[in-house]
Design a protein around this motif. Structure first.
Motif, PDB file in Angstrom:
ATOM      1  N   TYR A  59       0.835  -1.200   0.000  1.00 54.96           N
ATOM      2  CA  TYR A  59       0.000   0.000   0.000  1.00 54.96           C
ATOM      3  C   TYR A  59       0.872   1.253   0.000  1.00 54.96           C
ATOM      4  O   TYR A  59       0.623   2.196  -0.766  1.00 54.96           O
ATOM      5  CB  TYR A  59      -0.913  -0.013   1.235  1.00 54.96           C
ATOM      6  CG  TYR A  59      -1.793   1.195   1.334  1.00 54.96           C
ATOM      7  CD1 TYR A  59      -2.909   1.334   0.514  1.00 54.96           C
ATOM      8  CD2 TYR A  59      -1.522   2.208   2.245  1.00 54.96           C
ATOM      9  CE1 TYR A  59      -3.723   2.447   0.601  1.00 54.96           C
ATOM     10  CE2 TYR A  59      -2.341   3.327   2.337  1.00 54.96           C
ATOM     11  CZ  TYR A  59      -3.441   3.426   1.504  1.00 54.96           C
ATOM     12  OH  TYR A  59      -4.226   4.536   1.594  1.00 54.96           O
ATOM     13  N   THR A  60       1.906   1.275   0.824  1.00 53.28           N
ATOM     14  CA  THR A  60       2.813   2.426   0.885  1.00 53.28           C
ATOM     15  C   THR A  60       3.493   2.642  -0.463  1.00 53.28           C
ATOM     16  O   THR A  60       3.604   3.772  -0.936  1.00 53.28           O
ATOM     17  CB  THR A  60       3.875   2.217   1.973  1.00 53.28           C
ATOM     18  OG1 THR A  60       3.224   1.983   3.214  1.00 53.28           O
ATOM     19  CG2 THR A  60       4.794   3.414   2.097  1.00 53.28           C
ATOM     20  N   HIS A  61       3.920   1.557  -1.084  1.00 58.27           N
ATOM     21  CA  HIS A  61       4.590   1.637  -2.391  1.00 58.27           C
ATOM     22  C   HIS A  61       3.621   2.185  -3.457  1.00 58.27           C
ATOM     23  O   HIS A  61       3.986   3.027  -4.265  1.00 58.27           O
ATOM     24  CB  HIS A  61       5.134   0.275  -2.789  1.00 58.27           C
ATOM     25  CG  HIS A  61       5.855   0.279  -4.085  1.00 58.27           C
ATOM     26  ND1 HIS A  61       7.107   0.810  -4.233  1.00 58.27           N
ATOM     27  CD2 HIS A  61       5.492  -0.140  -5.317  1.00 58.27           C
ATOM     28  CE1 HIS A  61       7.491   0.697  -5.491  1.00 58.27           C
ATOM     29  NE2 HIS A  61       6.514   0.113  -6.163  1.00 58.27           N
ATOM     30  N   LEU A  62       2.394   1.681  -3.432  1.00 55.65           N
ATOM     31  CA  LEU A  62       1.410   2.130  -4.433  1.00 55.65           C
ATOM     32  C   LEU A  62       1.058   3.607  -4.219  1.00 55.65           C
ATOM     33  O   LEU A  62       0.854   4.340  -5.192  1.00 55.65           O
ATOM     34  CB  LEU A  62       0.152   1.283  -4.341  1.00 55.65           C
ATOM     35  CG  LEU A  62       0.283  -0.133  -4.893  1.00 55.65           C
ATOM     36  CD1 LEU A  62      -0.968  -0.944  -4.587  1.00 55.65           C
ATOM     37  CD2 LEU A  62       0.541  -0.103  -6.398  1.00 55.65           C
ATOM     38  N   ARG A  63       0.956   4.040  -2.969  1.00 55.71           N
ATOM     39  CA  ARG A  63       0.639   5.431  -2.675  1.00 55.71           C
ATOM     40  C   ARG A  63       1.771   6.365  -3.124  1.00 55.71           C
ATOM     41  O   ARG A  63       1.503   7.518  -3.489  1.00 55.71           O
ATOM     42  CB  ARG A  63       0.388   5.630  -1.180  1.00 55.71           C
ATOM     43  CG  ARG A  63      -0.808   4.905  -0.626  1.00 55.71           C
ATOM     44  CD  ARG A  63      -2.063   5.638  -0.811  1.00 55.71           C
ATOM     45  NE  ARG A  63      -1.979   6.928  -0.135  1.00 55.71           N
ATOM     46  CZ  ARG A  63      -2.962   7.769  -0.060  1.00 55.71           C
ATOM     47  NH1 ARG A  63      -4.112   7.475  -0.580  1.00 55.71           N
ATOM     48  NH2 ARG A  63      -2.809   8.921   0.556  1.00 55.71           N
ATOM     49  N   ALA A  64       3.002   5.887  -3.103  1.00 58.65           N
ATOM     50  CA  ALA A  64       4.149   6.720  -3.488  1.00 58.65           C
ATOM     51  C   ALA A  64       4.218   6.920  -4.991  1.00 58.65           C
ATOM     52  O   ALA A  64       4.831   7.880  -5.450  1.00 58.65           O
ATOM     53  CB  ALA A  64       5.435   6.087  -2.967  1.00 58.65           C
ATOM     54  N   HIS A  65       3.624   6.020  -5.749  1.00 55.41           N
ATOM     55  CA  HIS A  65       3.722   6.099  -7.208  1.00 55.41           C
ATOM     56  C   HIS A  65       2.450   6.510  -7.783  1.00 55.41           C
ATOM     57  O   HIS A  65       1.554   6.694  -8.021  1.00 55.41           O
ATOM     58  CB  HIS A  65       4.152   4.751  -7.787  1.00 55.41           C
ATOM     59  CG  HIS A  65       5.564   4.427  -7.444  1.00 55.41           C
ATOM     60  ND1 HIS A  65       5.916   3.786  -6.277  1.00 55.41           N
ATOM     61  CD2 HIS A  65       6.702   4.661  -8.087  1.00 55.41           C
ATOM     62  CE1 HIS A  65       7.213   3.637  -6.239  1.00 55.41           C
ATOM     63  NE2 HIS A  65       7.726   4.153  -7.325  1.00 55.41           N
TER      64      HIS A  65
END
Length: 65
Positions: A59-65
């Motif tokens: 989720y954190t990775h997807l939110r960053a991109h």
């Protein structure tokens, strides 16, 4: 993913269990690292910890991109 002393609510039996399985293979060294982490932080439920950790990082990775 620290517990911070919070107690988890029990899921009522009327809620259906998870139906999808995901399998992950790890080397002996990786298993030892995970087991050491779980013991250090007194985490009792390995499956829940893995699930929550994977989802949190994703989720954190997807939110960053």
């Amino acid at each position: 993913m620290m517990n911070n002393g919070k107690k988890r609510k029990k899921v009522p039996p009327s809620v259906p269990p998870r139906k999808r399985r995901m399998v992950c293979l790890m080397s002996e060294e990786e298993v030892q690292i995970v087991d050491r982490y779980l013991e250090t932080y007194q985490i009792k439920n390995k499956a829940r910890w893995l699930r929550e950790t994977i989802l949190a990082v994703s989720y954190t990775h997807l939110r960053a991109h």
